[in-house]
Motif scaffolding. Sequence first.
Motif, PDB file in Angstrom:
ATOM      1  N   GLY A 180       0.806  -1.227   0.000  1.00 43.62           N
ATOM      2  CA  GLY A 180       0.000   0.000   0.000  1.00 43.62           C
ATOM      3  C   GLY A 180       0.833   1.269   0.000  1.00 43.62           C
ATOM      4  N   HIS A 181       2.136   1.155  -0.125  1.00 39.77           N
ATOM      5  CA  HIS A 181       3.000   2.320   0.115  1.00 39.77           C
ATOM      6  C   HIS A 181       3.218   3.175  -1.132  1.00 39.77           C
ATOM      7  CE1 HIS A 181       3.459   0.117   3.830  1.00 39.77           C
ATOM      8  NE2 HIS A 181       4.056   1.179   4.352  1.00 39.77           N
ATOM      9  N   ALA A 182       4.120   4.137  -0.961  1.00 40.42           N
ATOM     10  CA  ALA A 182       4.303   5.182  -1.986  1.00 40.42           C
ATOM     11  C   ALA A 182       5.010   4.662  -3.235  1.00 40.42           C
ATOM     12  CB  ALA A 182       5.103   6.332  -1.385  1.00 40.42           C
ATOM     13  N   ILE A 183       4.634   5.233  -4.361  1.00 36.26           N
ATOM     14  CA  ILE A 183       5.379   4.996  -5.605  1.00 36.26           C
ATOM     15  C   ILE A 183       6.004   6.302  -6.103  1.00 36.26           C
ATOM     16  CG2 ILE A 183       4.090   2.946  -6.348  1.00 36.26           C
ATOM     17  CD1 ILE A 183       2.410   4.804  -8.176  1.00 36.26           C
ATOM     18  N   LEU A 184       5.697   7.396  -5.429  1.00 36.64           N
ATOM     19  CA  LEU A 184       6.217   8.710  -5.841  1.00 36.64           C
ATOM     20  C   LEU A 184       6.690   9.479  -4.609  1.00 36.64           C
ATOM     21  CD1 LEU A 184       3.359   9.468  -8.337  1.00 36.64           C
ATOM     22  CD2 LEU A 184       5.768   9.595  -8.978  1.00 36.64           C
ATOM     23  N   GLY A 185       7.818  10.174  -4.746  1.00 30.99           N
ATOM     24  CA  GLY A 185       8.262  11.105  -3.701  1.00 30.99           C
ATOM     25  C   GLY A 185       8.735  10.474  -2.408  1.00 30.99           C
ATOM     26  N   ALA A 186       8.973   9.158  -2.390  1.00 26.56           N
ATOM     27  CA  ALA A 186       9.401   8.504  -1.142  1.00 26.56           C
ATOM     28  C   ALA A 186      10.879   8.787  -0.897  1.00 26.56           C
ATOM     29  CB  ALA A 186       9.153   7.005  -1.229  1.00 26.56           C
ATOM     30  N   SER A 187      11.351   8.439   0.303  1.00 25.60           N
ATOM     31  CA  SER A 187      12.769   8.630   0.610  1.00 25.60           C
ATOM     32  C   SER A 187      13.320   7.339   1.215  1.00 25.60           C
ATOM     33  CB  SER A 187      12.937   9.787   1.598  1.00 25.60           C
ATOM     34  OG  SER A 187      12.499   9.390   2.881  1.00 25.60           O
ATOM     35  N   GLU A 188      14.593   7.325   1.497  1.00 27.81           N
ATOM     36  CA  GLU A 188      15.182   6.134   2.121  1.00 27.81           C
ATOM     37  C   GLU A 188      14.774   6.018   3.583  1.00 27.81           C
ATOM     38  OE1 GLU A 188      19.365   6.145   1.444  1.00 27.81           O
ATOM     39  OE2 GLU A 188      19.097   5.920  -0.726  1.00 27.81           O
ATOM     40  N   ALA A 189      14.171   7.086   4.099  1.00 29.28           N
ATOM     41  CA  ALA A 189      13.756   7.063   5.502  1.00 29.28           C
ATOM     42  C   ALA A 189      12.292   6.650   5.670  1.00 29.28           C
ATOM     43  CB  ALA A 189      13.960   8.429   6.130  1.00 29.28           C
ATOM     44  N   CYS A 190      11.476   6.859   4.638  1.00 30.82           N
ATOM     45  CA  CYS A 190      10.037   6.591   4.790  1.00 30.82           C
ATOM     46  C   CYS A 190       9.372   6.479   3.415  1.00 30.82           C
ATOM     47  CB  CYS A 190       9.387   7.704   5.611  1.00 30.82           C
ATOM     48  SG  CYS A 190       7.598   7.518   5.835  1.00 30.82           S
ATOM     49  N   ILE A 191       8.493   5.471   3.282  1.00 21.51           N
ATOM     50  CA  ILE A 191       7.769   5.276   2.021  1.00 21.51           C
ATOM     51  C   ILE A 191       6.250   5.308   2.267  1.00 21.51           C
ATOM     52  CG2 ILE A 191       9.659   4.003   0.923  1.00 21.51           C
ATOM     53  CD1 ILE A 191       8.131   1.394   1.573  1.00 21.51           C
ATOM     54  N   ALA A 192       5.843   5.990   3.334  1.00 18.25           N
ATOM     55  CA  ALA A 192       4.414   6.028   3.692  1.00 18.25           C
ATOM     56  C   ALA A 192       3.617   6.919   2.737  1.00 18.25           C
ATOM     57  CB  ALA A 192       4.260   6.556   5.114  1.00 18.25           C
ATOM     58  N   THR A 193       2.298   6.721   2.727  1.00 19.19           N
ATOM     59  CA  THR A 193       1.408   7.595   1.947  1.00 19.19           C
ATOM     60  C   THR A 193       0.516   8.410   2.883  1.00 19.19           C
ATOM     61  OG1 THR A 193      -0.316   5.907   1.827  1.00 19.19           O
ATOM     62  CG2 THR A 193       1.277   5.978   0.008  1.00 19.19           C
ATOM     63  N   HIS A 194       0.013   9.519   2.342  1.00 23.75           N
ATOM     64  CA  HIS A 194      -0.993  10.289   3.091  1.00 23.75           C
ATOM     65  C   HIS A 194      -2.361   9.683   2.783  1.00 23.75           C
ATOM     66  CE1 HIS A 194      -3.505  13.727   4.332  1.00 23.75           C
ATOM     67  NE2 HIS A 194      -2.575  13.801   5.250  1.00 23.75           N
ATOM     68  N   PRO A 195      -3.178   9.424   3.795  1.00 27.79           N
ATOM     69  CA  PRO A 195      -4.400   8.644   3.556  1.00 27.79           C
ATOM     70  C   PRO A 195      -5.659   9.432   3.192  1.00 27.79           C
ATOM     71  CG  PRO A 195      -4.017   8.876   5.914  1.00 27.79           C
ATOM     72  CD  PRO A 195      -2.911   9.622   5.229  1.00 27.79           C
ATOM     73  N   SER A 196      -5.606  10.763   3.222  1.00 28.27           N
ATOM     74  CA  SER A 196      -6.864  11.511   3.067  1.00 28.27           C
ATOM     75  C   SER A 196      -7.407  11.477   1.642  1.00 28.27           C
ATOM     76  CB  SER A 196      -6.648  12.965   3.470  1.00 28.27           C
ATOM     77  OG  SER A 196      -7.771  13.759   3.093  1.00 28.27           O
ATOM     78  N   ASP A 197      -8.732  11.422   1.549  1.00 29.74           N
ATOM     79  CA  ASP A 197      -9.413  11.603   0.258  1.00 29.74           C
ATOM     80  C   ASP A 197      -9.682  13.085   0.014  1.00 29.74           C
ATOM     81  OD1 ASP A 197     -10.035   8.847  -0.841  1.00 29.74           O
ATOM     82  OD2 ASP A 197     -10.734   8.644   1.210  1.00 29.74           O
ATOM     83  N   MET A 198     -10.248  13.756   1.009  1.00 36.89           N
ATOM     84  CA  MET A 198     -10.622  15.161   0.843  1.00 36.89           C
ATOM     85  C   MET A 198      -9.422  16.003   0.388  1.00 36.89           C
ATOM     86  SD  MET A 198     -12.246  17.799   3.655  1.00 36.89           S
ATOM     87  CE  MET A 198     -10.737  18.063   4.546  1.00 36.89           C
ATOM     88  N   CYS A 199      -8.239  15.686   0.942  1.00 39.66           N
ATOM     89  CA  CYS A 199      -7.054  16.498   0.610  1.00 39.66           C
ATOM     90  C   CYS A 199      -6.683  16.393  -0.867  1.00 39.66           C
ATOM     91  CB  CYS A 199      -5.876  16.070   1.476  1.00 39.66           C
ATOM     92  SG  CYS A 199      -6.092  16.534   3.193  1.00 39.66           S
ATOM     93  N   VAL A 200      -7.024  15.286  -1.518  1.00 41.16           N
ATOM     94  CA  VAL A 200      -6.686  15.141  -2.945  1.00 41.16           C
ATOM     95  C   VAL A 200      -7.517  16.150  -3.751  1.00 41.16           C
ATOM     96  CG1 VAL A 200      -6.411  13.503  -4.845  1.00 41.16           C
ATOM     97  CG2 VAL A 200      -6.258  12.691  -2.487  1.00 41.16           C
ATOM     98  N   ALA A 201      -8.784  16.284  -3.369  1.00 44.98           N
ATOM     99  CA  ALA A 201      -9.643  17.272  -4.045  1.00 44.98           C
ATOM    100  C   ALA A 201      -9.200  18.697  -3.717  1.00 44.98           C
ATOM    101  CB  ALA A 201     -11.099  17.054  -3.628  1.00 44.98           C
TER     102      ALA A 201
END
Length: 338
Positions: free
Chosen positions: A147-168
């Motif tokens: 479920g992790h990031a495919i864009l903008g990740a780093s060697e320290a963290c590959i997490a994603t932001h979970p919000s839907d509203m923020c995408v809009a």
Amino acid sequence: MIPFGYARASDVSDAVRQIAAEPGAKFIAGGTNLLDLMKDDVERPARLIDISRLPLTAVEETDNGGLRIGALVPNSDLAWHPLIEQRYPLVGSAILAGASAQLRNMASTGGNLLQRTRCAYFYDTATPCNKRQPGSGCSAINGVNRGHAILGASEACIATHPSDMCVALMALDATVHVVGPNGPRAIGFAEFHRLPGNKPHIDTTLQPDEIITWIELPAKGFAANYSYLKIRDRLSYAFALVSVAAALELQDGKIRDARLALGGVAHKPWRVASAEAALHGQAADEKTFAKAADVLLQNARPQTHNAFKVELARRAIVRTLTQAARGTPQSQSNKHIQ
Ligand SMILES: Cc1cc2nc3c(=O)[nH]c(=O)nc-3n(C[C@H](O)[C@H](O)[C@H](O)COP(=O)(O)OP(=O)(O)OC[C@H]3O[C@@H](n4cnc5c(N)ncnc54)[C@H](O)[C@@H]3O)c2cc1C
Ligand code: SF4
């Protein structure tokens, strides 16, 4: 039981004064994320400053034709607000694609922006996690990272932001208004959430002693041609593997203006100016949309278990833009049953 203090803020200045006076304190609004984090011992605030009764619950038109949304407007009230339904349906669709009706009744607009990642290791205090404990390592990089990031990740963290509203809100160029000990300031939405870099424990550019007071939407809402598509493992009550917010302004079959943002793929909602530029002035057809998808995803670097997300995102972008161009948004048909 880990003891913590509790105080209610009487107004915005009091809230700022209280949080500035105690560095270990945190605001609590709906509590739908913070209380889970406290129960799992991921966060240990010394004091909760309850802001849930502050008068930040209005949705009002601004003098420049935009909309001002109080930080404490519940997600459900915002999604069904007449001004959102008529002028910014992309925002309502994105909100209704998230969580459940009960959660949306409690969740606040400001809290939605500050919800933390859903990376399972972040919630599991038995595992290393640089976001939870800086310098301890990232369990996801060599772990289960579907479920992790495919864009903008780093060697320290590959997490994603979970919000839907923020995408809009990202697609629509919202502005976040905050107040701190030095007074108010405005943060453009693209600058609000951070990429992880070597400081993944810092999610946003909001300072610890600042409160979000309201979110501003500009006048342009793209109400005629928009769509929010969320792809997830279950049909509801699940976070996005990939989500797309698309908005178009069309004239004679050509694209006059375009907005495109992705969720579920990076540490922040992902928007790239060159992908929107690839849409401007072009015919609103599949070929154009596929090109914009390629531009948006050109720096994708999948993890061990999530190469599928790149193709999923590519197809989702084309489908969402097609729905937007046709005026048949994804969520319109099921909006009333969510
Ligand atoms: C089971 C479950 C499923 C979910 N599914 C989804 C989903 O699919 N999509 C989605 O988008 N979301 C989803 N959510 C997340 C939900 O939308 C957030 O938990 C909610 O929006 C947070 O708002 P809140 O008011 O409850 O925040 P709180 O939990 O009260 O606070 C969250 C954080 O924000 C800070 N904070 C809150 N308000 C302010 C403010 N005004 N100024 C400064 N700091 C503030 C708090 O200090 C805290 O750090 C889900 C949540 C749960 C529990
Ligand atoms: S991806 Fe980020 S949140 Fe997840 S374990 Fe790694 S450092 Fe922690």
